[in-house]
Design an enzyme around this catalytic site. Structure first.
Site, PDB file in Angstrom:
ATOM      1  CE  LYS A  12      -4.533   0.750   0.102  1.00 20.12           C
ATOM      2  NZ  LYS A  12      -5.428   0.081  -0.854  1.00 20.12           N
ATOM      3  CB  THR A  57      -3.041  -3.247  -0.904  1.00 18.72           C
ATOM      4  OG1 THR A  57      -4.257  -2.936  -1.582  1.00 18.72           O
ATOM      5  CG2 THR A  57      -2.118  -4.027  -1.832  1.00 18.72           C
ATOM      6  NE  ARG A 190      28.590  30.226  -6.380  1.00 19.56           N
ATOM      7  CZ  ARG A 190      28.596  29.038  -6.963  1.00 19.56           C
ATOM      8  NH1 ARG A 190      28.241  28.913  -8.239  1.00 19.56           N
ATOM      9  NH2 ARG A 190      28.960  27.949  -6.287  1.00 19.56           N
ATOM     10  CD  GLN A 255      31.225  20.569  -6.895  1.00 26.52           C
ATOM     11  OE1 GLN A 255      31.030  21.722  -6.514  1.00 26.52           O
ATOM     12  NE2 GLN A 255      31.193  20.236  -8.183  1.00 26.52           N
ATOM     13  CG  HIS A 283      21.544  28.219 -11.593  1.00 27.45           C
ATOM     14  ND1 HIS A 283      22.838  28.259 -11.138  1.00 27.45           N
ATOM     15  CD2 HIS A 283      21.392  27.008 -12.196  1.00 27.45           C
ATOM     16  CE1 HIS A 283      23.447  27.134 -11.444  1.00 27.45           C
ATOM     17  NE2 HIS A 283      22.590  26.356 -12.075  1.00 27.45           N
TER      18      HIS A 283
END
Length: 322
Positions: A12, A57, A190, A255, A283
């Protein structure tokens, strides 16, 4: 053409549960979306139209609601998922594995003081809540009784999805590979925004076998800090680490920031074996206003940005305990 059934699993999906736990005048709530899937000796339901091996189910849904009502572990998604999965593999002799996924939606107490005023930092109203974010906590559990109903083991992962964050400075991206395909301009300041998806995997645990006839008992072993039975504290620490590192890191790249986050999650939770982050770039591009003689492109002057939905960078990594 010869063929064979290679794999079968069913159950389910999207069982929606809101549970109120009343502790005198103080109420606690959790809202879950639950998926419960089963594996076992069910091949004939596919290959021979034999429904005698099918736990409906609808029954799985009803079991989920019954345990949501009766389980003392309902407020912890890790413990509740393990309770539900243990019951399913223990109750049905021909079911050997259960896969439980719980998504928890955020509810936070409205910060009302004793005089009834909204005050940041107040303890919170005893029974009134608000949704203070779209991020979700999730838990994924695989219960395996293949070696016997008295030898159940569980693999558990948990984490956060859709945690949207943004910082307006102390993020750069420079010194990357430049060749004939490169159009991206290097920048020493940025906007950095991402929607955090975090998953961490706990060490495998053994599950006590229910001793009652209906297989509804579920005993929590001794709690080890930073382990699956300490899941609520691990979740709080992982979310706090994510926000603290994101805010405080002078980011040289997504990263590099990701790695710092994951290192701390591993370091602060002794029984977390691996951590995976997926960080898609959200962005925000400075609007070029040079056509009217306005500088909105240099980092110190960029103040108006255009959100860009796609395409976007996607940075991911898994960090494991040595």
């Amino acid at each position: 053409m010869a063929s064979t059934l290679a794999h079968a699993r069913y159950g389910k999906d999207k069982v929606r549960v809101l549970r109120v736990v009343r502790d005198g005048k103080t109420h606690h709530i959790v809202e879950y979306n639950v998926t419960a899937l089963l594996e076992g000796n069910i091949d004939t339901s596919y290959t021979q139209a034999d429904n005698s091996v099918v736990v409906a189910t609808d029954s799985i849904k009803n079991i989920t609601y019954y345990l949501a009502k009766t389980s003392p572990h309902i407020l912890s998604p890790e413990r509740f998922a393990l309770h539900l999965g243990t019951h399913l593999v223990s109750k049905y002799a021909h079911i050997h594995k259960a896969f439980i996924t719980i998504e928890q939606l955020r509810w936070t107490r409205i910060p009302i003081d004793a005089q009834g005023h909204l005050v940041d930092g107040a303890q919170g109203h005893p029974h009134s809540f608000f949704r203070d974010g779209d991020d979700k906590r999730f838990v994924k559990v695989e219960l395996d009784a293949s070696a016997g109903k008295d030898k159940i083991v569980a693999d558990v992962s948990a984490g956060i999805s859709d945690l949207l964050v943004l910082k307006t400075t102390e993020s750069s991206f420079e010194n990357f590979v430049r060749d004939e395909y490169t159009t991206l301009v290097e920048v020493d300041d940025r906007i950095f925004s991402t929607s955090v998806d975090l998953s961490y995997t706990f060490s495998r645990v053994s599950i006590p076998t229910p001793s009652d006839a209906k297989k509804l008992e579920f005993a929590v072993p001794e709690v080890q800090a930073g382990g699956v039975w300490d899941g609520d504290a691990v979740a709080r620490r992982a979310r706090a680490v994510t926000l603290e590192v994101f805010a405080g890191d002078n980011s040289a790249s997504v990263q590099a920031t990701l790695y710092k986050m994951a290192q701390r999650v591993v370091a602060e939770n002794a029984h977390v074996d691996s951590v995976t982050y997926a960080l898609p770039n959200k962005h925000y591009i400075p609007v070029d206003m040079r056509y009217i003689g306005v500088d909105n492109l240099s980092p110190a002057s960029a103040e108006v940005f255009m959100p860009i939905a796609a395409p976007s960078g996607l940075i991911s990594a898994t960090i494991t305990r040595q």
